[in-house]
Design a protein around this motif. Structure first.
Motif, PDB file in Angstrom:
ATOM      1  N   PHE A 272       0.767  -1.185   0.115  1.00 18.80           N
ATOM      2  CA  PHE A 272       0.113   0.135  -0.031  1.00 18.80           C
ATOM      3  C   PHE A 272       0.915   1.244  -0.043  1.00 18.80           C
ATOM      4  O   PHE A 272       0.975   2.066   0.927  1.00 18.80           O
ATOM      5  CB  PHE A 272      -1.001   0.193   1.127  1.00 18.80           C
ATOM      6  CG  PHE A 272      -1.631  -1.019   1.296  1.00 18.80           C
ATOM      7  CD1 PHE A 272      -2.797  -1.371   0.459  1.00 18.80           C
ATOM      8  CD2 PHE A 272      -1.363  -2.517   2.305  1.00 18.80           C
ATOM      9  CE1 PHE A 272      -3.774  -2.547   0.806  1.00 18.80           C
ATOM     10  CE2 PHE A 272      -2.153  -3.438   2.262  1.00 18.80           C
ATOM     11  CZ  PHE A 272      -3.164  -3.660   1.369  1.00 18.80           C
ATOM     12  N   PHE A 273       1.553   1.595  -1.122  1.00 18.37           N
ATOM     13  CA  PHE A 273       2.502   2.459  -1.249  1.00 18.37           C
ATOM     14  C   PHE A 273       1.847   3.909  -1.488  1.00 18.37           C
ATOM     15  O   PHE A 273       0.825   3.834  -2.137  1.00 18.37           O
ATOM     16  CB  PHE A 273       3.592   2.355  -2.096  1.00 18.37           C
ATOM     17  CG  PHE A 273       4.704   3.268  -2.068  1.00 18.37           C
ATOM     18  CD1 PHE A 273       5.443   3.223  -0.894  1.00 18.37           C
ATOM     19  CD2 PHE A 273       5.092   3.998  -3.176  1.00 18.37           C
ATOM     20  CE1 PHE A 273       6.515   4.247  -0.975  1.00 18.37           C
ATOM     21  CE2 PHE A 273       6.246   5.055  -3.066  1.00 18.37           C
ATOM     22  CZ  PHE A 273       6.986   5.057  -2.020  1.00 18.37           C
ATOM     23  N   ARG A 274       2.591   4.970  -0.846  1.00 14.98           N
ATOM     24  CA  ARG A 274       1.742   6.246  -0.689  1.00 14.98           C
ATOM     25  C   ARG A 274       1.529   6.816  -2.344  1.00 14.98           C
ATOM     26  O   ARG A 274       0.422   7.330  -2.336  1.00 14.98           O
ATOM     27  CB  ARG A 274       2.815   7.358  -0.046  1.00 14.98           C
ATOM     28  CG  ARG A 274       2.049   8.574  -0.152  1.00 14.98           C
ATOM     29  CD  ARG A 274       3.215   9.468   0.532  1.00 14.98           C
ATOM     30  NE  ARG A 274       2.774  10.944   0.744  1.00 14.98           N
ATOM     31  CZ  ARG A 274       2.023  11.336   2.030  1.00 14.98           C
ATOM     32  NH1 ARG A 274       1.798  10.472   2.937  1.00 14.98           N
ATOM     33  NH2 ARG A 274       1.608  12.750   2.069  1.00 14.98           N
ATOM     34  N   LYS A 275       2.610   6.474  -3.158  1.00 16.13           N
ATOM     35  CA  LYS A 275       2.071   7.059  -4.698  1.00 16.13           C
ATOM     36  C   LYS A 275       0.973   6.324  -5.193  1.00 16.13           C
ATOM     37  O   LYS A 275       0.378   6.976  -5.966  1.00 16.13           O
ATOM     38  CB  LYS A 275       3.390   6.918  -5.542  1.00 16.13           C
ATOM     39  CG  LYS A 275       4.592   7.683  -4.949  1.00 16.13           C
ATOM     40  CD  LYS A 275       4.468   9.004  -5.044  1.00 16.13           C
ATOM     41  CE  LYS A 275       5.646   9.801  -4.722  1.00 16.13           C
ATOM     42  NZ  LYS A 275       5.490  11.155  -5.001  1.00 16.13           N
ATOM     43  N   THR A 276       0.597   5.202  -4.755  1.00 17.53           N
ATOM     44  CA  THR A 276      -0.513   4.559  -5.431  1.00 17.53           C
ATOM     45  C   THR A 276      -1.920   4.642  -4.554  1.00 17.53           C
ATOM     46  O   THR A 276      -3.011   4.025  -5.033  1.00 17.53           O
ATOM     47  CB  THR A 276      -0.123   2.820  -5.290  1.00 17.53           C
ATOM     48  OG1 THR A 276      -0.054   2.320  -4.051  1.00 17.53           O
ATOM     49  CG2 THR A 276       1.086   2.686  -6.198  1.00 17.53           C
ATOM     50  N   TYR A 356       2.534   7.578   7.361  1.00 19.44           N
ATOM     51  CA  TYR A 356       2.704   8.462   6.235  1.00 19.44           C
ATOM     52  C   TYR A 356       2.984   7.815   4.844  1.00 19.44           C
ATOM     53  O   TYR A 356       2.549   8.108   3.907  1.00 19.44           O
ATOM     54  CB  TYR A 356       3.845   9.278   6.843  1.00 19.44           C
ATOM     55  CG  TYR A 356       3.390  10.593   7.725  1.00 19.44           C
ATOM     56  CD1 TYR A 356       2.551  11.352   7.264  1.00 19.44           C
ATOM     57  CD2 TYR A 356       3.832  10.412   9.086  1.00 19.44           C
ATOM     58  CE1 TYR A 356       1.942  12.331   8.308  1.00 19.44           C
ATOM     59  CE2 TYR A 356       3.528  11.324   9.885  1.00 19.44           C
ATOM     60  CZ  TYR A 356       2.797  12.084   9.684  1.00 19.44           C
ATOM     61  OH  TYR A 356       2.214  13.046  10.692  1.00 19.44           O
ATOM     62  N   LEU A 357       3.687   6.677   5.039  1.00 17.09           N
ATOM     63  CA  LEU A 357       4.039   5.880   3.815  1.00 17.09           C
ATOM     64  C   LEU A 357       2.835   5.288   3.279  1.00 17.09           C
ATOM     65  O   LEU A 357       2.807   5.121   2.103  1.00 17.09           O
ATOM     66  CB  LEU A 357       5.142   4.908   4.113  1.00 17.09           C
ATOM     67  CG  LEU A 357       6.536   5.412   4.508  1.00 17.09           C
ATOM     68  CD1 LEU A 357       7.414   4.286   4.790  1.00 17.09           C
ATOM     69  CD2 LEU A 357       6.985   6.547   3.418  1.00 17.09           C
ATOM     70  N   ASN A 358       1.700   5.133   4.058  1.00 16.28           N
ATOM     71  CA  ASN A 358       0.461   4.576   3.314  1.00 16.28           C
ATOM     72  C   ASN A 358      -0.666   5.949   3.125  1.00 16.28           C
ATOM     73  O   ASN A 358      -1.616   5.517   2.760  1.00 16.28           O
ATOM     74  CB  ASN A 358      -0.136   3.634   4.294  1.00 16.28           C
ATOM     75  CG  ASN A 358       0.559   2.206   4.209  1.00 16.28           C
ATOM     76  OD1 ASN A 358       1.213   1.949   3.518  1.00 16.28           O
ATOM     77  ND2 ASN A 358       0.203   1.251   5.362  1.00 16.28           N
ATOM     78  N   ARG A 359      -0.144   7.029   3.398  1.00 13.00           N
ATOM     79  CA  ARG A 359      -0.805   8.088   3.255  1.00 13.00           C
ATOM     80  C   ARG A 359      -2.429   8.077   3.843  1.00 13.00           C
ATOM     81  O   ARG A 359      -3.179   8.362   3.323  1.00 13.00           O
ATOM     82  CB  ARG A 359      -0.818   8.187   1.592  1.00 13.00           C
ATOM     83  CG  ARG A 359      -1.207   9.684   1.176  1.00 13.00           C
ATOM     84  CD  ARG A 359      -1.546   9.947  -0.237  1.00 13.00           C
ATOM     85  NE  ARG A 359      -1.694  11.138  -0.698  1.00 13.00           N
ATOM     86  CZ  ARG A 359      -2.265  11.483  -1.964  1.00 13.00           C
ATOM     87  NH1 ARG A 359      -2.449  10.486  -2.895  1.00 13.00           N
ATOM     88  NH2 ARG A 359      -2.485  12.772  -2.161  1.00 13.00           N
ATOM     89  N   MET A 360      -1.937   7.861   5.080  1.00 11.95           N
ATOM     90  CA  MET A 360      -2.994   7.800   5.761  1.00 11.95           C
ATOM     91  C   MET A 360      -3.389   9.396   6.178  1.00 11.95           C
ATOM     92  O   MET A 360      -2.853  10.369   5.771  1.00 11.95           O
ATOM     93  CB  MET A 360      -3.100   7.360   7.316  1.00 11.95           C
ATOM     94  CG  MET A 360      -2.807   5.804   7.161  1.00 11.95           C
ATOM     95  SD  MET A 360      -4.091   4.892   6.360  1.00 11.95           S
ATOM     96  CE  MET A 360      -3.466   3.190   6.636  1.00 11.95           C
TER      97      MET A 360
END
Length: 745
Positions: A272-276, A356-360
C-alpha cells in the motif's frame, strides 16, 4: 567508598580471582551485602547444605537453554521450599541436604524411596512399608526384619534390608524368602496388615494413636494465621522485580518480535505505497480499508506467541499458587503493566513506518490525529496482553486474549484449538469479510462481541471522517468518506471512535480478570486414574493348583536368590542378546561459551576420558551433580548435537558408526518420553516392530515382548495407558521401568 561498597567490591574481586574464602566467613559477608547482591544468611546456608553454592549464578535452563544438571534441579526444588517457613517436607524423591534439614533445623521429613541403597536406608529412623495402598509395616527400621520373621519370612544374610522389604510382598519374589522346611502359600497384603496389628509394634502404635493429644502443649505461634508469607504489597514488589528480571533474560525474544514487526511493516508499505494511494473514489477508499484491516490483523497475530510462552510458565505458576507463594493477581497485574512499554514500542514501530508511507489521513482533522491513531493501536496491543487472544486487534488486547486462551486450554494442543475457533469467529464476524448487513441474524451476536469489529470501526472513523475524505463525488450529497462507511455497513457517527476505544479498553480489563480467575481456579489438565492390577485371587488359585513343596535348608542356602522347592532352571530369552564390548580413548568434549560481545570461548567438559565396558559386567558411573555423568553418556551414545568432540570410540574393536550404533544400542535418559495414548503393552510392541529385524516373525516378536514385560514386572500393567508424566496413569517409577523395557525390546 562506604562499608557496603567495600564489601561488594571484595566479593567481586574474590570471584574474579577464583578465591574460595572460608565458608562461614563467606556466608556472613554475603548476608551483610545489600542491594541487588543481597542474599539472606538462611538462603546462603540452605544453598551450602544442598550443594548449590557452586552453581548459584548459573541459569536453571531447559530443553533449549543449557543450565544446571538434573540432580541439581532436584535439589533446587527442595531448596525452594526449605528457604521458606516450611517445617514439614514431603519428598517424592530423595535429594541431598534433607538430613541436615531434619537434624540441624529439626524439620519433619517424609521421603518416598525407590530401590534405596543400604547406606541410605540406614539413615532413616522410621520406616513405613506400603503395598497396594495399605500399610504393611510402620515403625523403627531395625524392627522391620523381626516383624517379617514373625510372619514367616527371613532375609538372607547377604541381602540388604531395603531390597528384602520391597520384594517380600511381591507375588513374583515372595516365595524365595519363605522359611525353609515350611509349606508355602502366597501371603496377601491383608494378612500382613492383620499380622502387624497383632505384632507388638503394631499394638504399641495403636495405643499411641488412641491417646488424645493435649492441646495445652501447643505453642501460641505454632499455627500460621495468614495465607501467604508476606504482605500483599511486598509480594507485589517481589513479583514486579521477578518479572522484570525475566524480561531482561528474554531480551532476545523482544528483539526478534520488533524485527519481525519491522519486516511486516516494510511489506505493507510496499503493498500500500503512498504513490498508489488516492482519495478520489469509493474504490480508493476500499484500498485504504483493506490497509487498515491488514494492520489490525497483523497486530492481532503478533501476540500469538503468548500462547506457548504462558503454557510453558503454567507448571511454575500452578506450583507457586498451590504452595501459597502469592495470589494469582499478584502475577497478572505486573505482567499487564510491564507489557505496556513493549506494546508502546511495537505501536511506535508500526505507526512510525506505515502512517505516512501509506498516506493515511494527515493531522489535523476534526477529532483525531496521529496521536489518536497511536493510542488506538496501543489499546489493541494492551487488550491482547490480557490473554483472551482471539485477535490481536490492538496489539495489547490480542496479547491478553491469547493469554486467556492459554490459561483456559492449559495444554498447547487444546489452547491452539481454542485460539483457532476464536480467530475464526472474530475475523469472519468482524465486519470486513462479511459486512454487518450480510451476517445472518442468528450469528449477529458474534459481530457485537467481536473486538475486531470495534477496532475496525474505530480505525475507520479515524481515517474516513478526516479532511482527506471530506469531498463530494458526482451528484452525491454526502462526503466521500461517509459514503464509503455506509457502503461497507460501518458506523458513520464520530462518537463510534470513542465507543470502539472504550470497548477495546473494556476487553483488555475483562481479559485480565479472566486470566486471573482461570489461573486461580483451574487446575492442570488430566485426571489421575487408578491402575487396576490383575486379581490376586487368580494367582492364589494358581498357587493352590501347584504342588505344595517342602524346601530343605540346604536347598534354601544353595538357591536363596530364587527357588520353588525344585532345581532352579535358567531360562533364556526367545531372542538372545548379542554380546558386544565398548571401548573409548581420550574423549574430550568442548562447548562454546560467550565471553564479551560476539567473542566465543571454549569450555572443556570432558578431559581425556578413557575406559571400556564389557559384556556381563555391570558398571556404575558415579560422581557428584555436575561431574559430567550425563555428558559422558550423551557423548558415547551420540546424542550430543552441539560443541566439539575428540577421541576414539570402538565397538568390538570396530570404529563406531552412529547410524549402525543407534540400531544396536539403547539409551535410557533422565527424562521418560512416551506416547501418552498407548498402553504399556502397545508401547513395547510398537518399539519391537520398529527395531527388531524383519526376519523375526510377529509371533516371536510378541513372545519376546511378553518376556521383557515379565522381566520388568509389567504383566499386571499391560493394559494401563502410559498417560502424561505427573498428570495421570503410570507413576514416575513405572515410567522409568517402561523406558528401560522399550530399550530392551
Amino acid at each position: 567508598m562506604n562499608e557496603t561498597d567495600m564489601i561488594l567490591e571484595l566479593l567481586r574481586r574474590e570471584k574474579r580471582s577464583g578465591i574460595n574464602p572460608d565458608e562461614d566467613l563467606d556466608i556472613f559477608i554475603k548476608a551483610l551485602a545489600p542491594g541487588e547482591q543481597k542474599t539472606s544468611l538462611y538462603a546462603e546456608y540452605i544453598m551450602k547444605i544442598l550443594g548449590l553454592d557452586t552453581c548459584a549464578d548459573t541459569l536453571v535452563g531447559d530443553e533449549m537453554l543449557k543450565g544446571i544438571s538434573g540432580g541439581q534441579k532436584k535439589r533446587l526444588t527442595a531448596g525452594e521450599l526449605l528457604v521458606g517457613t516450611s517445617r514439614v517436607l514431603l519428598m517424592d524423591e530423595i535429594s541431598t541436604g534433607w538430613i541436615h534439614f531434619t537434624s540441624v533445623l529439626e524439620g519433619t521429613t517424609v521421603v518416598s524411596l525407590l530401590q534405596p541403597d543400604p547406606e541410605t536406608y540406614e539413615l532413616f529412623d522410621d520406616i513405613i512399608l506400603l503395598y497396594e495402598g495399605q500399610i504393611v509395616y510402620q515403625g523403627p527400621g531395625e524392627g522391620a526384619l523381626d516383624f517379617f520373621t514373625y510372619m514367616g519370612f527371613r532375609c538372607p544374610e547377604r541381602k540388604n534390608a531395603a531390597d528384602f522389604l520391597q520384594k517380600v510382598t511381591s507375588l513374583k519374589d515372595q516365595r524365595q524368602y519363605w522359611y525353609p522346611g515350611c509349606f508355602y502359600r502366597y501371603v496377601l497384603v491383608e494378612k500382613f496388615v492383620e499380622g502387624f496389628k497383632s505384632y507388638r509394634l503394631g499394638h504399641k502404635l495403636i495405643r499411641e494413636l488412641a491417646t488424645p493429644f493435649q492441646k495445652h502443649y501447643n505453642h501460641s505461634a505454632v499455627l500460621s494465621t495468614s495465607s501467604y508469607g508476606a504482605k500483599k504489597t511486598e509480594l507485589l514488589k517481589i513479583c514486579f522485580s521477578w518479572q522484570k528480571l525475566l524480561m531482561k533474560r528474554n531480551s532476545s525474544l523482544y528483539v526478534f518480535k520488533y524485527t519481525q514487526l519491522l519486516l511486516v511493516t516494510l511489506i505493507i508499505v510496499t503493498v500500500f505505497f503512498r504513490k498508489t494511494m488516492h482519495h478520489n473514489t469509493v474504490e480508493d477508499g476500499g484500498v485504504y480499508l483493506g490497509a487498515l484491516y491488514f494492520s489490525i490483523v497483523m497486530n492481532l497475530f503478533n501476540g500469538f506467541m503468548e500462547v506457548p510462552m504462558l503454557i510453558q510458565k503454567l507448571p511454575v505458576l500452578y506450583k507457586h499458587r498451590d504452595l501459597r507463594f502469592y495470589p494469582c493477581w499478584v502475577y497478572t497485574l505486573p505482567s499487564w503493566i510491564l507489557s505496556i512499554p513493549s506494546s508502546l514500542v511495537e505501536s511506535a514501530i508500526w505507526v512510525g513506518v506505515t502512517y505516512y508511507l501509506n498516506r493515511m489521513t494527515e493531522w489535523p482533522n476534526e477529532f483525531t490525529s496521529i496521536t489518536c491513531y497511536v493510542l488506538f493501536l496501543q489499546l489493541r496491543i494492551d487488550l491482547s496482553l490480557s490473554g483472551f487472544d482471539f485477535m490481536q486487534i490492538p496489539k495489547a488486547m490480542s496479547i491478553y486474549l491469547f493469554r486467556v486462551m492459554a490459561s483456559l486450554g492449559r495444554n498447547l494442543v487444546v489452547a491452539n484449538t481454542f485460539v483457532s475457533f476464536a480467530m475464526l469467529v472474530v475475523m469472519a464476524l468482524g465486519g470486513f469479510i462479511l459486512s454487518r448487513d450480510s451476517i445472518p441474524k442468528w450469528w449477529i451476536w458474534g459481530y457485537w462481541v467481536s473486538p475486531l469489529m470495534y477496532a475496525k470501526n474505530a480505525a475507520s472513523m479515524n481515517e474516513f471522517l478526516g479532511h482527506s475524505w471530506d469531498k463530494k463525488v458526482g451528484n452525491g450529497t454526502l462526503p466521500l468518506g461517509v459514503m464509503l462507511l455506509k457502503a461497507r455497513s460501518l458506523f458513520s457517527e464520530s462518537y463510534w471512535y470513542w465507543i470502539g476505544a472504550g470497548a477495546l479498553l473494556g476487553y483488555m480489563i475483562l481479559f485480565n480478570i479472566l486470566l486471573m480467575l482461570f489461573l486461580t481456579y483451574l487446575n492442570p489438565l488430566g485426571v489421575r486414574q487408578a491402575v487396576i492390577f490383575k486379581d490376586k485371587h487368580q494367582h492364589n488359585n494358581q498357587e493352590e493348583e501347584q504342588e505344595n513343596t517342602s524346601v530343605e535348608l540346604g536347598e534354601y542356602l544353595q538357591h536363596s536368590f530364587s527357588y520353588n522347592g525344585k532345581e532352579v532352571k535358567k531360562k533364556g530369552m526367545v531372542l538372545p542378546f548379542q554380546r558386544l564390548s565398548m571401548a573409548f580413548s581420550n574423549i574430550c568434549y568442548y562447548v562454546d561459551v560467550p565471553t564479551q560481545g560476539v567473542m566465543m570461548d571454549k569450555l572443556q567438559l570432558l578431559h581425556n576420558v578413557t575406559g571400556a565396558f564389557r559384556p556381563g559386567i555391570l558398571t556404575a558411573l558415579v560422581g557428584v551433580s555436575g561431574a559430567g555423568k550425563t555428558t559422558l553418556m550423551d557423548v558415547l551414545s551420540g546424542r550430543k548435537t552441539g560443541g566439539s568432540i575428540t577421541g576414539s570410540i570402538y565397538i568390538d574393536d570396530y570404529p563406531k558408526k552412529q547410524e549402525i550404533f543407534a540400531r544396536i544400542s539403547g539409551y535410557c535418559e533422565q527424562d521418560d518420553n512416551h506416547s501418552p495414548c498407548l498402553t504399556v503393552h502397545e508401547s513395547l510392541l510398537f518399539s519391537a516392530w520398529l527395531r527388531l529385524s524383519s526376519h523375526v516373525d510377529q509371533r516371536t516378536q510378541r513372545k519376546f515382548v511378553d518376556e521383557v514385560m515379565e522381566l520388568m514386572e509389567f504383566t499386571s500393567l499391560s493394559g494401563a495407558l502410559v498417560g502424561m508424566p505427573g498428570v495421570d496413569e503410570l507413576s514416575t517409577e513405572q515410567r522409568k521401568r517402561l523406558t528401560i523395557a522399550v530399550e530392551l525390546v
